[in-house]
Design a protein around this motif. Structure first.
Motif, PDB file in Angstrom:
ATOM      1  N   CYS A  89      -1.472  -4.577   4.623  1.00  0.00           N
ATOM      2  CA  CYS A  89      -2.339  -5.162   4.740  1.00  0.00           C
ATOM      3  C   CYS A  89      -1.761  -6.584   4.753  1.00  0.00           C
TER       4      CYS A  89
ATOM      5  N   GLU B 220      -5.008  -4.431  -3.370  1.00  0.00           N
ATOM      6  CA  GLU B 220      -5.854  -3.573  -3.212  1.00  0.00           C
ATOM      7  C   GLU B 220      -6.543  -2.266  -3.728  1.00  0.00           C
TER       8      GLU B 220
ATOM      9  N   LEU C  30       0.912  -1.298   0.214  1.00  0.00           N
ATOM     10  CA  LEU C  30      -0.227   0.132   0.158  1.00  0.00           C
ATOM     11  C   LEU C  30       0.780   1.593  -0.111  1.00  0.00           C
TER      12      LEU C  30
END
Ligand SMILES: [Zn+2]
Ligand SMILES: [Zn+2]
Length: 389
Positions: free
Chosen positions: A102, A138, A81
């Motif tokens: 994550c 994502e 991310l």
């Protein structure tokens, strides 16, 4: 102890090393080149034929069992991310502004661990295990792209997991039916007529209009839907104007729409378009609305959820299985489940005590308890074994 879990515990050092390397060198969605290369290398070492570049940087390998049978897929995601890590770990991200917040680094390591375990049991398997390493989760793009590239061809069932830092490592959470929300992106542009902040009568003020739109969107959940039909409409960005004494030409906002029922998801665009268009009309603005479909509701199939539950009980003990609490967070594993039956489950990755106080996923201080790595590897391997008789 379950023999697969015992074997997985012996791999713990190796899996931790892989996970720490991936953690140190995270790659954003659609840029997972080094991660994919590492995965391909590890799978090749196991003697598997590897396909790379599937749906972007996806990696796929099939393990054929000793007996004929169906194909089941195990999936892990690989992307990181755009977050600046603040954990202070010795293996913290070496890339500014990019972080495995994550835990997809751990998912990748666990699936490599499952591959190592299953290669040693291959002669007993009735069918084929397909290892699916997915990019771009994502940004809700990887699953769709891999499916378009044929990753589900011939697949009878699919399974995957996500770590959960608010559940202690050594535990898992499973449920049948809806588990995670649908995700739609909302974009609204309100066009007015700008001018002097002191002379509103010569203007059409898009800021006043936008304010009413934001408030009205909140009444969909509270006034239009049954209290037993959960939905979220969040406006996450609102931009208009540059000066305190100027009425701007336009206001723009973006948001996210979440539901827990595919039928409700289908009914949301009409509600939003009606409210925004008619409020804009009332305030003499012009509205442009875009609703971009991202991921469906994640719905676990009952028989596959039962199989995962039984595997959890047999691998880590029924006392370590808890019912999965529903969440409006989204996951593009849901796209696979629209094509083939399967189950997605939570694997505890939090501290042994007071896990519920741990930093959550996507937080710059999120820390994964690496004790979860062998549990994840063993559960994925045992799910494949159970599914292939
Ligand atoms: Zn995430
Ligand atoms: Zn994730």
């Amino acid at each position: 102890m379950n023999t697969t879990l015992n074997d997985a515990m012996l791999l713990a050092g190796e899996l931790t090393a892989i996970r720490r390397h991936l953690h140190r060198y995270p790659e954003l969605s659609r840029k997972e080149t080094e991660t994919a290369a590492l995965v391909a290398r590890e799978l090749t070492k196991l003697g598997l034929a590897v396909r790379t570049g599937v749906g972007g940087h996806g990696v796929v390998a099939d393990l054929k069992g000793g007996f004929p049978g169906k194909t089941i897929a195990l999936r892990a995601d690989m992307d990181a991310l755009p977050i600046q890590e603040e954990t202070g770990l010795e293996f913290a991200s070496a890339r500014p502004g990019v972080m495995h917040a994550c835990g997809h680094d751990a998912h990748t390591a666990m699936l490599l661990g499952a591959a190592k375990l299953l290669v040693n049991m291959a002669d007993r398997l009735h069918g084929t295990v397909r290892f699916v390493f997915q990019p771009a989760e994502e940004v809700n793009a990887g699953a769709k792209a891999m499916i378009a590239d044929g990753v589900l061809d011939g697949v009878a069932e699919i399974y995957g997991l996500h770590n959960l830092p608010t559940l202690s490592a050594g535990k898992a959470a499973v449920c049948a039916g809806p588990m995670m929300g649908s995700v739609d992106r909302l974009e609204i542009r309100l066009e007015g007529r700008g001018g002097h902040g002191a002379i509103p009568d010569q203007c059409v003020d898009p800021i006043v209009c936008a304010s009413h739109v934001v408030m009205a969107l909140q009444t969909i959940a509270s006034r239009e839907l049954s209290p037993f039909e959960p939905a979220v409409v969040t406006i996450g960005s609102l931009q208009a104007g540059d000066a305190n004494n100027v009425i701007p030409h336009r206001a723009e906002m973006t948001g996210t729409i979440r539901t827990f029922d595919p039928r409700l998801k289908a009914r949301m665009p009409e509600r939003i378009e009606r409210l925004v268009t008619q409020i804009a009309q009332g305030y003499r603005c012009k509205a442009e609305i875009r609703i971009i479909d991202q991921t469906p509701v994640l719905v676990n199939h009952a028989a596959n959820a039962r199989l995962v539950g039984e595997t959890v009980d047999g691998t880590i003990g029924a006392e370590n299985r808890v019912p999965a609490a529903p969440t409006m967070a989204g996951e593009d594993f849901s796209v696979y489940l629209e094509h083939v039956p399967g189950c997605f489950f939570w694997l505890g990755s939090g501290p042994a005590v007071n896990a519920e106080e741990a930093y959550g996923l996507h937080h710059p201080k999120y820390v994964l308890n690496e004790d979860c790595l062998p549990y994840g590897a063993a559960l994925l391997a045992n799910i494949a074994c159970k599914a292939l008789g």
